[in-house]
Design an enzyme around this catalytic site. Structure first.
Site, PDB file in Angstrom:
ATOM      1  N   LYS A  22       0.834  -1.207   0.000  1.00  0.00           N
ATOM      2  CA  LYS A  22       0.000   0.000   0.000  1.00  0.00           C
ATOM      3  C   LYS A  22       0.871   1.262   0.000  1.00  0.00           C
ATOM      4  O   LYS A  22       0.611   2.208  -0.739  1.00  0.00           O
ATOM      5  CB  LYS A  22      -0.894  -0.029   1.254  1.00  0.00           C
ATOM      6  CG  LYS A  22      -1.472   1.301   1.651  1.00  0.00           C
ATOM      7  CD  LYS A  22      -2.271   1.198   2.912  1.00  0.00           C
ATOM      8  CE  LYS A  22      -1.519   1.509   4.182  1.00  0.00           C
ATOM      9  NZ  LYS A  22      -1.161   2.915   4.407  1.00  0.00           N
ATOM     10  N   ASN A  23       1.921   1.260   0.823  1.00  0.00           N
ATOM     11  CA  ASN A  23       2.730   2.473   0.953  1.00  0.00           C
ATOM     12  C   ASN A  23       3.639   2.724  -0.247  1.00  0.00           C
ATOM     13  O   ASN A  23       4.256   3.785  -0.339  1.00  0.00           O
ATOM     14  CB  ASN A  23       3.565   2.429   2.241  1.00  0.00           C
ATOM     15  CG  ASN A  23       2.708   2.709   3.468  1.00  0.00           C
ATOM     16  OD1 ASN A  23       1.518   2.999   3.343  1.00  0.00           O
ATOM     17  ND2 ASN A  23       3.305   2.613   4.639  1.00  0.00           N
ATOM     18  N   CYS A 116      -3.355  13.014  14.429  1.00  0.00           N
ATOM     19  CA  CYS A 116      -3.534  11.615  14.050  1.00  0.00           C
ATOM     20  C   CYS A 116      -3.361  10.770  15.305  1.00  0.00           C
ATOM     21  O   CYS A 116      -2.703  11.194  16.252  1.00  0.00           O
ATOM     22  CB  CYS A 116      -2.483  11.307  12.993  1.00  0.00           C
ATOM     23  SG  CYS A 116      -1.936   9.634  12.865  1.00  0.00           S
ATOM     24  N   ARG A 121       2.418  14.296  13.697  1.00  0.00           N
ATOM     25  CA  ARG A 121       2.698  14.113  12.270  1.00  0.00           C
ATOM     26  C   ARG A 121       2.559  15.383  11.439  1.00  0.00           C
ATOM     27  O   ARG A 121       1.694  15.496  10.563  1.00  0.00           O
ATOM     28  CB  ARG A 121       1.811  12.999  11.706  1.00  0.00           C
ATOM     29  CG  ARG A 121       1.988  11.703  12.456  1.00  0.00           C
ATOM     30  CD  ARG A 121       1.223  10.580  11.860  1.00  0.00           C
ATOM     31  NE  ARG A 121       1.843  10.020  10.681  1.00  0.00           N
ATOM     32  CZ  ARG A 121       1.363   8.977  10.022  1.00  0.00           C
ATOM     33  NH1 ARG A 121       0.256   8.399  10.443  1.00  0.00           N
ATOM     34  NH2 ARG A 121       1.978   8.515   8.967  1.00  0.00           N
ATOM     35  N   ASP A 307       6.202   0.486  11.745  1.00  0.00           N
ATOM     36  CA  ASP A 307       4.952  -0.181  11.351  1.00  0.00           C
ATOM     37  C   ASP A 307       4.900  -1.646  11.793  1.00  0.00           C
ATOM     38  O   ASP A 307       3.879  -2.300  11.596  1.00  0.00           O
ATOM     39  CB  ASP A 307       4.761  -0.086   9.827  1.00  0.00           C
ATOM     40  CG  ASP A 307       4.318   1.306   9.393  1.00  0.00           C
ATOM     41  OD1 ASP A 307       4.025   2.136  10.268  1.00  0.00           O
ATOM     42  OD2 ASP A 307       4.269   1.559   8.174  1.00  0.00           O
TER      43      ASP A 307
END
Ligand code: UD1
Length: 420
Positions: A22-23, A116, A121, A307
């Site tokens: 996805k990233n 977030c 961020r 992550d």
């Protein structure tokens, strides 16, 4: 709203395929804005974040078809350069259209992402770099209003901190800028590297790909021309399933992976007592006789990824001894701690460091997902726990994991997706 109901403890086995990252897909989809002809991208994961970006593309005036993980997108007719709040608030990565829109159209308005769940961020480094390239940036009514009537100018930019989407935004901006950009302290994540490789194949001269200093020779607003390409495998999805195998003392094989993107994760699994065997694009995890405690400190690639922090915290609950997990990138990325504690985990949190005592026999409970990766840690906890664990608010999981419960079911987990 859906939730996952897991009956544990589980024993897994067999093999699954890993989806595209996805990233990597998000910045590469944004990069198609640098082009005014159709582009074909394969191996795009069918997850909510991708659908959200497509919603934004629809509003911009793009024409596209997304079917069977292949996206065909034509941005010739783009006639709107505004990324509105309703989209950006659901996905911060929408900020990735800022660089390419500004570079191609000389102006754009992107809603400020705001706070977030995992931390503040900010996007100050994205904005500062664009200003250095000659953009005029104003914040008006919650929007970043960026203009560069004469186009962007290549220059030397030193990033104060390593930022993944910040690097990607500026790489895309530099691709269409006038002259040479020198980018120093650039992120080296595989997703950033693929963006550079695809732009290079599209005719943008980029030196230093894979390193932390890039020289990009911009096209002076000449649109680039992409060849068909495939998104790299998702290293975080792969790492999550390796943890699922490790926490359930099971042997699992992953297909369509890039083991070289997972070196830091594999090293920690070895430290925990597991064995990982890999060839070019498969990995098999063989479980530990007894999981051992480990220490983790999250950092930029090629270090241990933030992550994967939450998933390794779930794993540490089953490891013998004291595990220490330090989160260095995001100030609030410990929301899973209190939920893992609901399963019985022994976790002491002080500042940026969590200390765990294990192993603990977890007991099933109702838990609440709080962000994407925290959610997968709760699923891992549920696989290891005795009894029923219900993971609520799984829309967080849907943002980044394709068919998670089907894949786990195929590996033998007792897991159902149910309606609240
Ligand atoms: C990306 C990933 C996310 C991952 C993160 C770190 C995507 C879509 N998301 O997020 O999954 O967890 O990298 O690997 O690829 N920072 C600033 N100012 C800025 C930008 C960043 O201070 O202008 C700080 C952040 O607050 C954070 C650190 O830099 O502390 C790293 O953040 P960054 O790499 O930018 O994360 P994202 O690109 O948002």
């Amino acid at each position: 709203m859906d939730y996952l109901s897991i009956t544990g403890p589980s024993r897994l086995g067999g093999e699954i395929s890993i989806a595209g990252a996805k990233n990597a897909a998000l910045p590469l989809m944004a990069a198609t804005l640098l082009c005014d002809a159709p582009v074909v991208i394969n191996n795009i994961p069918d997850v909510a974040d991708i659908r959200t970006l497509l919603k934004l593309f629809d509003k911009l005036g793009s024409k596209f078809l997304f079917e069977d993980h292949t996206l065909t997108i034509d941005n010739e007719a783009v006639n709107n350069t505004t990324a509105t709040y309703d989209i950006v608030k659901t996905m911060r990565a929408s900020i990735l259209v800022l660089g390419p829109l500004l570079a191609r159209f000389g102006r754009c308005e992107v809603s400020l992402p705001g706070g977030c769940a995992i931390g503040q961020r900010p996007i100050d480094l994205h904005l500062k770099a664009l200003e250095q390239m000659g953009a005029i940036i104003e914040i008006k009514n919650g929007y970043v209003v960026a203009t560069a009537p004469e186009g962007l100018q290549g220059t030397r930019i030193i990033f104060d901190k390593i930022t993944v989407t910040g690097s990607e935004n500026i790489i895309m901006a530099a691709a269409l800028a006038k002259g040479k950009s020198e980018l120093i302290n650039v992120a080296k994540e595989p997703e950033v590297v693929q963006l550079c490789e695809v732009l290079h194949a599209a005719g943008v001269e980029i030196e230093g790909i894979g390193g932390d200093e890039l020289i990009i020779h911009g096209t002076d607003r000449e649109p680039v021309c992409f060849e068909e390409f495939s998104i790299i495998p998702d290293r975080i999805e792969a790492g999550t399933y390796l943890c699922a195998a490790a926490i359930t003392y099971s042997s699992v094989t992953l297909n369509h992976v890039r083991p070289d993107h997972l070196d830091a994760v594999t090293a920690k699994l070895h430290e925990a007592g597991c064995r990982v065997e890999s060839d070019e694009n498969t990995m098999t995890l063989y479980p530990a006789a007894r999981l051992k405690a480990f220490e983790i400190s999250t950092t930029e690639y090629p270090g241990f990824p933030t992550d994967m922090q939450a998933q390794f915290m779930a794993l540490a609950t089953q490891a013998e001894g004291v595990s220490i997990i330090e989160e260095r990138l995001f100030e609030n990325r410990f929301m899973h701690v209190s939920e893992l504690q609901r399963l019985g985990a022994s976790i002491h949190l002080k500042g940026h460091t969590a200390t765990l005592n294990g192993p603990i026999q977890l007991l099933g409970a109702d838990v609440m997902a709080t962000d994407l990766r925290a959610s997968s840690a709760l699923v891992l906890g549920g696989l290891a726990a005795s009894g029923v664990t219900n993971v609520h608010r799984i829309y967080h999981l849907d943002r980044g994991y394709e068919a998670l419960h089907e894949k786990l079911k195929c590996l033998g987990a007792k897991i159902e997706r149910l309606k609240e």
